[in-house]
Design an enzyme around this catalytic site. Structure first.
Site, mmCIF file in Angstrom:
data_model
loop_
_atom_site.group_PDB
_atom_site.id
_atom_site.type_symbol
_atom_site.label_atom_id
_atom_site.label_comp_id
_atom_site.label_asym_id
_atom_site.label_seq_id
_atom_site.Cartn_x
_atom_site.Cartn_y
_atom_site.Cartn_z
ATOM 1 N N HIS A 1 5.172 8.554 9.019
ATOM 2 C CA HIS A 1 5.838 7.394 9.736
ATOM 3 C C HIS A 1 4.909 6.467 10.536
ATOM 4 C CE1 HIS A 1 9.133 4.803 10.564
ATOM 5 N NE2 HIS A 1 8.589 4.753 11.825
ATOM 6 N N TYR B 1 3.155 2.463 11.449
ATOM 7 C CA TYR B 1 2.712 1.695 12.438
ATOM 8 C C TYR B 1 1.296 1.465 12.530
ATOM 9 C CZ TYR B 1 7.237 1.721 13.994
ATOM 10 O OH TYR B 1 8.956 1.679 14.282
ATOM 11 N N HIS C 1 13.436 -1.994 1.790
ATOM 12 C CA HIS C 1 13.047 -1.994 3.185
ATOM 13 C C HIS C 1 11.774 -1.987 3.662
ATOM 14 C CE1 HIS C 1 12.156 -0.597 7.331
ATOM 15 N NE2 HIS C 1 11.451 0.567 6.520
ATOM 16 N N PHE C 2 10.825 -1.374 2.893
ATOM 17 C CA PHE C 2 9.503 -1.346 3.387
ATOM 18 C C PHE C 2 8.681 -2.502 2.728
ATOM 19 C CE2 PHE C 2 8.725 2.349 0.267
ATOM 20 C CZ PHE C 2 7.967 1.606 -0.704
ATOM 21 N N HIS C 3 9.091 -3.347 1.651
ATOM 22 C CA HIS C 3 8.459 -4.377 1.191
ATOM 23 C C HIS C 3 8.724 -5.651 2.228
ATOM 24 C CE1 HIS C 3 7.681 -2.262 -2.562
ATOM 25 N NE2 HIS C 3 6.602 -3.195 -2.770
ATOM 26 N N ARG D 1 14.698 4.968 -6.560
ATOM 27 C CA ARG D 1 13.144 4.447 -6.373
ATOM 28 C C ARG D 1 12.399 5.348 -7.583
ATOM 29 N NH1 ARG D 1 10.590 6.677 -0.804
ATOM 30 N NH2 ARG D 1 8.745 5.557 -1.451
ATOM 31 N N ARG D 2 11.170 4.967 -7.347
ATOM 32 C CA ARG D 2 10.140 5.766 -8.305
ATOM 33 C C ARG D 2 10.603 5.951 -9.587
ATOM 34 N NH1 ARG D 2 7.403 9.597 -3.707
ATOM 35 N NH2 ARG D 2 5.922 7.707 -2.707
#
Lengths: 155, 556
Positions: free
Chosen positions: B231, B235, B382-384, B445-446
């Site tokens: 995680h 950051y 989300h993470f895109h 996903r994946r």
């Protein structure tokens, strides 16, 4: 350190939103009794086929209106490939993997768990509606990953 | 209000040419990796729209080989190569001191060798384990060793920055560290601490196991160590973007940063709270007590707070800029922002995307609610918006002044640069909208959807949006690459910036009182370590020793 008044207000509001969200989560897990998988025992992944309860996978009744669904994930299928459970009953899924990491996502429900070799995954769910639910392996597990699925028939 | 410059040397400082060249090549590696990764990214997006283009990829052995390449190139190499060039440059400029020459070159060499090993392992299909490298799927040892070298190169970059900082402190006893230098150093200090668990996992388990020195491995432990780092790694990608948002963008937009100390507090909060949150990636895992997952849920909510603070600070700095440029009224300043400057525009779009990335991230962190979306396409949706938009668009925006600064050549085409940022942004919003809605319907996903033996009509609309958005993203990055390549090769010799844009703050750093303690990096590192021990200690103490139960599997 000087903090601007608007900024102070903004941060308090932001903090309040976070606290409200956390309160909702506490209500969900304590109040409504929704749980995440927790420690539920370990197993030798290479001896899954001879270790109870995985030596006899399938559904069995364990109490009045309570059932246990024992399933194994292995490349690239679930054993058994299809199970049948009654609607309105407490179903405890007892799962493990015999090889690599697999996923266990029951479409349209909050049943969503990881099968990790060496660990036993348990969680409880009650189906309200009869129907057919697809179990999808949603963790990459090799070239055949997208062919790995199973079925829960709720009667 | 009186402005106080954060720079001690307003005349500017320039690195020796050989160091500048090494940092330039480090950053080039990042942009090459970004561009290399988008080809299979396009194939993935189209696969979700039920279109198979893999036959156009000569030499590719399968979808998951390409998926591994996409993740490694875009999430790991692009981000860290950029940071390895950008953060030491910012530190040296802020403190007005050259870096240690041999360390600059050693970091670059380590990064290159690491890349060569990883490229070998992935292109020969010996490492199709995805960038998360979950055991007991087993890759060739060059994959693990190559990634270790990439991490070592980040450590070398940090050591270099710390040496510069120590030299500066000796010459300026009692002085506050200039803000830009401070936030650059603290970003990589956080990453150093965060990278230790994955180093243990790779060096202690995955590497010896892939070499046959160890027969079996503990899948849950290596996975937990991955997310102990995993995680905070997010950051580590994001904080260099924050460095630009806090310390550079206000100057580029003609504004000023409100508070120096406040910015330092935000970065300290990121240092402290980024790492002890990893279990929120493992809510649905067995073998981890639910109570410890709850602790991590609360800490994850905590790390949202400094992002709230950032939203205020950065937008306020932009507002000051907009008003200084003649903006009036409640929102009139927005129109006065430099919408013709591709560097600023790309980064403002990055901030906009991050609002949605942050909100969807809060949902991921929401304990039992996570069960609805875990490992569905919601997550890449989300993470895109975070790494794939907030970070990527910022790194694009920075490139529009940084590459001219490093090469001495002006930006090749302002119009094309602007277009690439807009096309990418529109693409990523459509893409994520599709991924997120289909994820709510359970689309995994994946997964090579075109070839999947199951399907669900409820995924079709979201899948189609994913395909359309992903195509736009592909063209946005392709155009960006052309702009950067043409700038480096054919940009005009005039018109390149002489210096980096450094922001002034409205409130100067205090030289007395408690605020001086903000500069005591050792103290904050200690607090971070204590919090990590609290967050992971109980689990590790009751879990260890490792349960070495799984042999390696090569299923690709």
């Amino acid at each position: 350190m000087k903090v601007h008044t608007y900024e102070r207000v903004f941060l308090w509001l932001g903090g309040a939103v976070l606290v409200a969200c956390l309160a909702a989560l506490v209500y969900g897990s304590v109040g409504l009794g929704l749980h995440l998988p927790t420690k539920a025992g370990t197993i030798d992944p290479q001896a899954v086929a001879v270790t109870p309860p995985f030596d006899r996978p399938g559904v069995r009744q364990v109490g009045p209106n309570a059932y246990e669904a024992v399933m194994i994930g292995r490349i690239w299928s679930f054993t058994p490939a299809q199970i049948e459970v009654p609607a309105g009953a407490d179903i405890t899924f007892v799962l493990t993997s015999a090889d690599v990491i697999h996923g266990f996502n029951l479409e349209g429900t909050r049943v969503n768990m990881m099968l990790i070799p060496g660990q036993i995954t348990r969680n409880r769910y009650r189906f309200k509606e009869p129907g057919e639910y697809t179990i999808i392996c949603h963790e990459y597990c090799g070239v055949g990953h997208h062919t790995m699925y199973g079925k829960v028939v709720v009667k | 209000m009186k402005a106080t410059p954060t720079v001690l040397d307003p005349a500017g400082f320039e690195l020796p040419p050989d160091q500048k060249a090494a940092l330039r090549w480090t950053i080039y590696i990042g942009y090459f990796a970004l561009t290399a990764g988008i080809f299979h990214g396009l194939a993935q997006a189209l696969s979700y729209a039920n279109i198979d283009i893999l036959r156009f990829f000569p030499g590719l052995k399968g979808y998951y080989q390409g998926l591994t390449a996409h993740g490694v190139a875009n999430a790991l190499i692009f981000t860290f190569a950029f940071s390895n060039g950008f953060l030491p440059l910012m530190t040296a400029r802020a403190l007005g001191r050259p870096l240690v020459g041999w360390l600059v070159h050693a970091a670059l060499a380590t990064l290159v060798i690491g890349n060569v090993l990883v490229i070998y392992a992935v292109t020969t299909n010996q490492a199709s384990v995805l960038f998360t490298a979950y055991a007991p799927l087993q890759a060739h040892w060059t994959f693990y060793f190559g990634l270790v070298l990439v991490v070592v190169s980040t450590w070398l970059a940090l050591v270099n920055m710390l040496v510069v900082l120590r030299g500066w402190r000796r010459e300026h006893p009692g002085a506050r560290i200039p803000l830009l230098g401070y936030i650059s150093v603290i970003s990589y200090v956080m990453w150093l601490l965060a990278s230790l668990p994955i180093a243990v996992s790779f060096l202690g388990f995955l590497l010896p196991w892939s070499l046959g020195l160890m027969q079996k491995i503990d899948p849950l432990l290596t996975r937990t160590l991955f997310w102990f780092t995993g995680h905070a790694i997010v950051y580590a990608w994001l904080l260099p973007a924050y460095v630009s948002w806090y310390a550079l963008i206000p100057a580029q937009a003609g504004g000023r940063l409100i508070s120096d100390s406040y910015t330092r507090v935000v970065f300290i909060l990121f240092l402290i709270l980024s790492i002890p949150t990893g279990f929120h990636h493992q809510y649905t895992d067995p073998g981890i007590p639910e109570s410890m997952k709850a602790v991590h849920a609360v800490l994850t909510f905590g790390v949202v707070f400094p992002s709230f603070a950032t939203a205020f600070s950065v937008v306020a700095a932009l507002e000051i800029g907009g008003r200084a440029r003649g903006g009036r009224g409640l929102l009139g300043w927005v129109a006065k922002l430099p919408w013709g400057d591709p560097s600023v525009v790309a980064q403002m779009l990055a901030m906009l995307a991050f609002v949605f990335g942050g909100v969807s991230g809060l949902i991921n962190a929401s304990f039992t609610m996570n069960q609805v979306i875990h490992n569905t396409t919601w997550i890449p949706g989300h993470f895109h918006l975070t790494v794939g938009a907030a970070v990527t668009l910022t790194h694009m925006g920075v490139a529009f002044w940084l590459i001219p600064y490093l090469t001495g050549r002006g930006l090749w085409s302002r119009g094309q640069a602007l277009t690439s940022a807009w096309v990418y942004t529109i693409g990523v919003f459509i893409f994520s909208r599709g991924m997120i809605s289909a994820g709510l319907e359970g689309m995994p996903r994946r997964t090579f959807r075109v070839a999947a033996t199951y399907s669900n009509p409820a995924w079709d609309f979201g899948g189609m949006l994913t395909g359309i958005g992903g195509t736009l993203m592909f063209f946005g990055i392709a155009q960006f690459f052309v702009v950067i390549a043409m700038t480096a090769l054919a940009g005009s010799r005039a018109g390149s910036p002489r210096d980096i844009p450094i922001t002034e703050t409205l409130t100067a750093p205090a030289t007395t009182g408690w605020e001086r303690h903000l500069d005591r990096l050792g103290l904050w590192v200690l607090v971070t370590v204590v919090l990590c021990v609290i967050a992971y200690g109980p689990f590790l103490l009751t879990y260890l020793p490792p349960k070495l139960v799984s042999p390696g599997y090569r299923l690709f």
